[in-house]
Design a protein around this motif. Sequence first.
Motif, PDB file in Angstrom:
ATOM      1  N   GLY A 257       0.824  -1.202   0.000  1.00  0.00           N
ATOM      2  CA  GLY A 257       0.000   0.000   0.000  1.00  0.00           C
ATOM      3  C   GLY A 257       0.852   1.243   0.000  1.00  0.00           C
ATOM      4  N   HIS A 258       0.202   2.383  -0.166  1.00  0.00           N
ATOM      5  CA  HIS A 258       0.934   3.639  -0.104  1.00  0.00           C
ATOM      6  C   HIS A 258       0.061   4.707   0.536  1.00  0.00           C
ATOM      7  CE1 HIS A 258      -1.012   3.642  -4.127  1.00  0.00           C
ATOM      8  NE2 HIS A 258      -1.331   4.874  -3.758  1.00  0.00           N
ATOM      9  N   TYR A 259       0.722   5.791   0.904  1.00  0.00           N
ATOM     10  CA  TYR A 259       0.075   6.835   1.688  1.00  0.00           C
ATOM     11  C   TYR A 259       0.822   8.117   1.399  1.00  0.00           C
ATOM     12  CZ  TYR A 259      -0.605   9.489   6.040  1.00  0.00           C
ATOM     13  OH  TYR A 259      -0.868  10.463   6.955  1.00  0.00           O
ATOM     14  N   ILE A 260       0.125   9.265   1.333  1.00  0.00           N
ATOM     15  CA  ILE A 260       0.826  10.522   1.058  1.00  0.00           C
ATOM     16  C   ILE A 260       0.850  11.389   2.308  1.00  0.00           C
ATOM     17  CG2 ILE A 260      -1.163  11.804   0.115  1.00  0.00           C
ATOM     18  CD1 ILE A 260       0.879  12.868  -2.041  1.00  0.00           C
ATOM     19  N   HIS A 261       2.010  11.958   2.593  1.00  0.00           N
ATOM     20  CA  HIS A 261       2.180  12.779   3.790  1.00  0.00           C
ATOM     21  C   HIS A 261       2.703  14.144   3.367  1.00  0.00           C
ATOM     22  CE1 HIS A 261       3.117  13.688   7.983  1.00  0.00           C
ATOM     23  NE2 HIS A 261       4.268  14.180   7.568  1.00  0.00           N
ATOM     24  N   SER A 262       2.164  15.181   4.001  1.00  0.00           N
ATOM     25  CA  SER A 262       2.645  16.529   3.714  1.00  0.00           C
ATOM     26  C   SER A 262       3.391  17.026   4.947  1.00  0.00           C
ATOM     27  CB  SER A 262       1.442  17.407   3.392  1.00  0.00           C
ATOM     28  OG  SER A 262       1.821  18.741   3.385  1.00  0.00           O
ATOM     29  N   THR A 263       4.627  17.470   4.772  1.00  0.00           N
ATOM     30  CA  THR A 263       5.432  17.879   5.924  1.00  0.00           C
ATOM     31  C   THR A 263       5.139  19.335   6.268  1.00  0.00           C
ATOM     32  OG1 THR A 263       7.290  18.722   4.680  1.00  0.00           O
ATOM     33  CG2 THR A 263       7.280  16.368   5.122  1.00  0.00           C
ATOM     34  N   VAL A 264       5.805  19.801   7.311  1.00  0.00           N
ATOM     35  CA  VAL A 264       5.564  21.142   7.812  1.00  0.00           C
ATOM     36  C   VAL A 264       5.926  22.196   6.756  1.00  0.00           C
ATOM     37  CG1 VAL A 264       7.546  22.181   9.005  1.00  0.00           C
ATOM     38  CG2 VAL A 264       5.469  21.723  10.245  1.00  0.00           C
ATOM     39  N   THR A 265       6.876  21.902   5.863  1.00  0.00           N
ATOM     40  CA  THR A 265       7.260  22.870   4.834  1.00  0.00           C
ATOM     41  C   THR A 265       6.398  22.723   3.584  1.00  0.00           C
ATOM     42  OG1 THR A 265       8.883  21.310   3.987  1.00  0.00           O
ATOM     43  CG2 THR A 265       9.690  22.926   5.557  1.00  0.00           C
ATOM     44  N   GLY A 266       5.389  21.850   3.632  1.00  0.00           N
ATOM     45  CA  GLY A 266       4.515  21.682   2.475  1.00  0.00           C
ATOM     46  C   GLY A 266       5.089  20.758   1.421  1.00  0.00           C
ATOM     47  N   SER A 267       6.107  19.990   1.783  1.00  0.00           N
ATOM     48  CA  SER A 267       6.655  19.016   0.835  1.00  0.00           C
ATOM     49  C   SER A 267       5.848  17.723   0.949  1.00  0.00           C
ATOM     50  CB  SER A 267       8.108  18.713   1.175  1.00  0.00           C
ATOM     51  OG  SER A 267       8.788  19.909   1.425  1.00  0.00           O
ATOM     52  N   HIS A 268       5.685  17.061  -0.177  1.00  0.00           N
ATOM     53  CA  HIS A 268       4.876  15.842  -0.181  1.00  0.00           C
ATOM     54  C   HIS A 268       5.752  14.608  -0.358  1.00  0.00           C
ATOM     55  CE1 HIS A 268       1.844  18.881  -0.749  1.00  0.00           C
ATOM     56  NE2 HIS A 268       0.911  17.981  -0.468  1.00  0.00           N
ATOM     57  N   TYR A 269       5.456  13.604   0.457  1.00  0.00           N
ATOM     58  CA  TYR A 269       6.188  12.337   0.382  1.00  0.00           C
ATOM     59  C   TYR A 269       5.193  11.190   0.270  1.00  0.00           C
ATOM     60  CZ  TYR A 269      10.551  14.615   1.416  1.00  0.00           C
ATOM     61  OH  TYR A 269      11.659  15.410   1.313  1.00  0.00           O
ATOM     62  N   VAL A 270       5.535  10.208  -0.546  1.00  0.00           N
ATOM     63  CA  VAL A 270       4.702   9.012  -0.647  1.00  0.00           C
ATOM     64  C   VAL A 270       5.382   7.918   0.158  1.00  0.00           C
ATOM     65  CG1 VAL A 270       3.695   7.305  -2.187  1.00  0.00           C
ATOM     66  CG2 VAL A 270       3.859   9.678  -2.912  1.00  0.00           C
ATOM     67  N   LEU A 271       4.660   7.383   1.137  1.00  0.00           N
ATOM     68  CA  LEU A 271       5.195   6.294   1.955  1.00  0.00           C
ATOM     69  C   LEU A 271       4.672   4.985   1.381  1.00  0.00           C
ATOM     70  CD1 LEU A 271       5.389   8.807   3.854  1.00  0.00           C
ATOM     71  CD2 LEU A 271       5.106   7.233   5.730  1.00  0.00           C
ATOM     72  N   MET A 272       5.594   4.115   0.985  1.00  0.00           N
ATOM     73  CA  MET A 272       5.208   2.811   0.449  1.00  0.00           C
ATOM     74  C   MET A 272       5.481   1.772   1.526  1.00  0.00           C
ATOM     75  SD  MET A 272       5.001   2.995  -3.110  1.00  0.00           S
ATOM     76  CE  MET A 272       5.219   4.312  -4.282  1.00  0.00           C
ATOM     77  N   THR A 277       8.258  -3.200   6.404  1.00  0.00           N
ATOM     78  CA  THR A 277       9.118  -2.081   6.013  1.00  0.00           C
ATOM     79  C   THR A 277       8.323  -0.929   5.405  1.00  0.00           C
ATOM     80  OG1 THR A 277       9.478  -2.964   3.817  1.00  0.00           O
ATOM     81  CG2 THR A 277      11.044  -3.632   5.506  1.00  0.00           C
ATOM     82  N   MET A 278       8.869   0.264   5.613  1.00  0.00           N
ATOM     83  CA  MET A 278       8.258   1.463   5.045  1.00  0.00           C
ATOM     84  C   MET A 278       9.348   2.297   4.391  1.00  0.00           C
ATOM     85  SD  MET A 278       5.548   3.024   7.684  1.00  0.00           S
ATOM     86  CE  MET A 278       6.510   2.757   9.130  1.00  0.00           C
ATOM     87  N   GLU A 279       9.062   2.778   3.191  1.00  0.00           N
ATOM     88  CA  GLU A 279      10.021   3.617   2.475  1.00  0.00           C
ATOM     89  C   GLU A 279       9.298   4.869   2.032  1.00  0.00           C
ATOM     90  OE1 GLU A 279      10.638   1.042  -0.809  1.00  0.00           O
ATOM     91  OE2 GLU A 279      11.750  -0.449   0.354  1.00  0.00           O
ATOM     92  N   ALA A 280       9.990   6.014   2.139  1.00  0.00           N
ATOM     93  CA  ALA A 280       9.370   7.266   1.696  1.00  0.00           C
ATOM     94  C   ALA A 280      10.088   7.791   0.467  1.00  0.00           C
ATOM     95  CB  ALA A 280       9.423   8.286   2.818  1.00  0.00           C
ATOM     96  N   TYR A 281       9.300   8.237  -0.512  1.00  0.00           N
ATOM     97  CA  TYR A 281       9.834   8.828  -1.743  1.00  0.00           C
ATOM     98  C   TYR A 281       9.220  10.208  -1.873  1.00  0.00           C
ATOM     99  CZ  TYR A 281      10.893   3.974  -2.980  1.00  0.00           C
ATOM    100  OH  TYR A 281      11.368   2.697  -2.979  1.00  0.00           O
ATOM    101  N   SER A 282      10.026  11.199  -2.238  1.00  0.00           N
ATOM    102  CA  SER A 282       9.430  12.524  -2.410  1.00  0.00           C
ATOM    103  C   SER A 282       8.624  12.532  -3.703  1.00  0.00           C
ATOM    104  CB  SER A 282      10.505  13.601  -2.433  1.00  0.00           C
ATOM    105  OG  SER A 282      11.263  13.505  -3.607  1.00  0.00           O
ATOM    106  N   VAL A 283       7.526  13.287  -3.700  1.00  0.00           N
ATOM    107  CA  VAL A 283       6.699  13.392  -4.901  1.00  0.00           C
ATOM    108  C   VAL A 283       7.536  13.994  -6.026  1.00  0.00           C
ATOM    109  CG1 VAL A 283       4.717  14.604  -5.895  1.00  0.00           C
ATOM    110  CG2 VAL A 283       4.493  13.455  -3.707  1.00  0.00           C
ATOM    111  N   ARG A 284       8.488  14.862  -5.642  1.00  0.00           N
ATOM    112  CA  ARG A 284       9.385  15.471  -6.621  1.00  0.00           C
ATOM    113  C   ARG A 284      10.213  14.405  -7.346  1.00  0.00           C
ATOM    114  NH1 ARG A 284      12.866  20.729  -5.864  1.00  0.00           N
ATOM    115  NH2 ARG A 284      14.851  19.990  -6.653  1.00  0.00           N
ATOM    116  N   ASP A 285      10.705  13.452  -6.568  1.00  0.00           N
ATOM    117  CA  ASP A 285      11.489  12.369  -7.147  1.00  0.00           C
ATOM    118  C   ASP A 285      10.602  11.501  -8.043  1.00  0.00           C
ATOM    119  OD1 ASP A 285      13.371  10.377  -7.592  1.00  0.00           O
ATOM    120  OD2 ASP A 285      12.898   9.341  -5.713  1.00  0.00           O
TER     121      ASP A 285
END
Length: 452
Positions: A257-272, A277-285
């Motif tokens: 599964g995956h999940y999207i998280h927005s950090t305090v600076t407004g950056s978005h990361y997708v957690l797979m 195990t959990m891995e985070a990838y930036s939406v930018r990447d």
Amino acid sequence: MDNKDTDAEIHPLRSHDVKPVVNNEIVGDKNETYKKPNWLSRCRTAAFFASLFLCLIVVFAFSFIIPCPVRPYSQRTWIVQYNRARTYAFLAKEDVNQDNIQDMLFLIKVYAKDDLNVTCEDEGFQSPCFLLTALSGTNGSTLWSRFVAEDVQFVECGIHNLGGLESSCCIIVGIPDSVIAIDSQTGNVLWQNSTGFPSNAVFRNPLLKIPDVNGDDVQDLMIFVSLGAQLQSFILSGKDGECIGQNKSIGIASKDGHYIHSTVTGSHYVLMYAGSTMEAYSVRDLFSRSTNEESNPITLQTDPDWEGHTNLSTGYIPIVPISSSGDVRYLMKVPGKYYNNILVVKSEVSELLDGQTFHSLWSVNTTNILSKPALGNFKKDVLSIMMEVGSGNGRKKVIIIDSNSGTIQWEVEINLGSLNPSPATLNTGDHRSFFLFWGEASQDLNYTEEEI
Ligand SMILES: *[C@@H]1O[C@H](CO)[C@@H](O)[C@H](O)[C@H]1NC(C)=O
Ligand SMILES: *[C@@H]1O[C@H](CO)[C@@H](O)[C@H](O)[C@H]1NC(C)=O
Ligand SMILES: *[C@@H]1O[C@H](CO)[C@@H](O)[C@H](O)[C@H]1NC(C)=O
Ligand SMILES: *[C@@H]1O[C@H](CO)[C@@H](O)[C@H](O)[C@H]1NC(C)=O
Ligand SMILES: *[C@@H]1O[C@H](CO)[C@@H](O)[C@H](O)[C@H]1NC(C)=O
Ligand SMILES: *[C@@H]1O[C@H](CO)[C@@H](O)[C@H](O)[C@H]1NC(C)=O
Ligand SMILES: *[C@@H]1O[C@H](CO)[C@@H](O)[C@H](O)[C@H]1NC(C)=O
């Protein structure tokens, strides 16, 4: 003192030249004593009648001239029957007709022309096909309905800011190969296109809403599909559904599964996540991988706090919870004081991770977790989490946990019912919630009431 006041009140009503009544001199002077009222008294009378008149105008205006707002008459119960149709596990509620009452949006599979006077074939689909319908919450009358696809992989309503629309819309990913956005107020098609998914690809829930990447000020959509062991990515324009980017092999193995998280600076990361195990990838990447473009849109940023954790040899941010035992079942957003934290629900121990530093804030034993937790306010303005864990012998424990401290605020043990829908919460007007869960109450059900 009081006397002085009353005197002042009474005084103007008297004539100035009232003679003090001396002895027997009452008779004959009557006319003199009750002289015509002076100017002050006239003013008072005028003011009194003027205000009375104003009051009457207001009363009459409200009772006869200005019409009352017409409130929709809500029926206590209503039934709508569809013959030769099947349900699909999807129900959304939203105020479709703007009458401040929630209406229902759902999908049915229609097998034959029935009470409906349009058919699948009229809309260019083969029968049977799926119909998206909005029913009025007040009386069950059909607000609109629209044929959307022959088969449905994914549907979500309540998506805002798509197609430049103020109101919300529904997105349906259909089979074969279609994606359609429908304005939920009118039922009109906002846009429609083919997805370009391979025919045997499996849509991975959920659909991610990402910041605008093509400069049209409308948020865009990121979709993952799995093809065997590989994940493929698609980026669709939120404005017209056009495919902005697509990569058949983004170099990430298929995950649970995956999940999207927005950090305090407004950056978005997708957690797979897969297994424990959990891995985070930036939406930018992910955007660069999907479009193979060197320059990134300015809306896509990375967070220095998160980037600091990147493992350069693998290219992702490993997220290692304190308790690594158990498989990840759900990731959920839990709003904290300044930013969102991440609730990692695992099959053994669940914990709340700080959304910025990944520090564990608290953990709780969730061996045999039965369902996706629900969030609500058990105490006023304090967010709580309701979880159901199996306790053996056909019984389950329902616990409500304070999201700040992880302490258990309330618990009950009941028998599992034959059906076990997930728990739910309903917010009340006074910043608390109803917590709803299903089960079979036993005779010895012992519940405690707390002072809140
Ligand atoms: C469907 O029925 C409604 C009334 O029930 C009617 O107004 C409408 O014209 C009909 N549409 C078609 C395509 O026959
Ligand atoms: C049902 O309620 C809607 C408003 O929500 C109203 O416009 C409509 O006329 C009602 N229909 C019936 C049959 O009462
Ligand atoms: C679908 O998207 C493609 C590009 O991905 C675009 O060229 C085409 O016009 C779109 N079709 C419709 C019906 O919007
Ligand atoms: C797809 O992603 C992989 C891995 O990031 C990359 O090597 C490849 O160039 C990308 N393909 C396209 C067409 O962008
Ligand atoms: C990066 O990941 C690799 C492979 O999982 C691992 O061997 C290595 O120790 C990690 N590096 C750091 C700095 O964590
Ligand atoms: C968690 O709870 C289960 C029973 O619900 C128990 O068997 C297990 O030992 C507990 N685990 C921990 C680490 O306390
Ligand atoms: C119910 O629970 C309370 C405290 O949890 C306990 O004092 C009481 O004896 C229990 N009653 C029954 C009937 O089990």
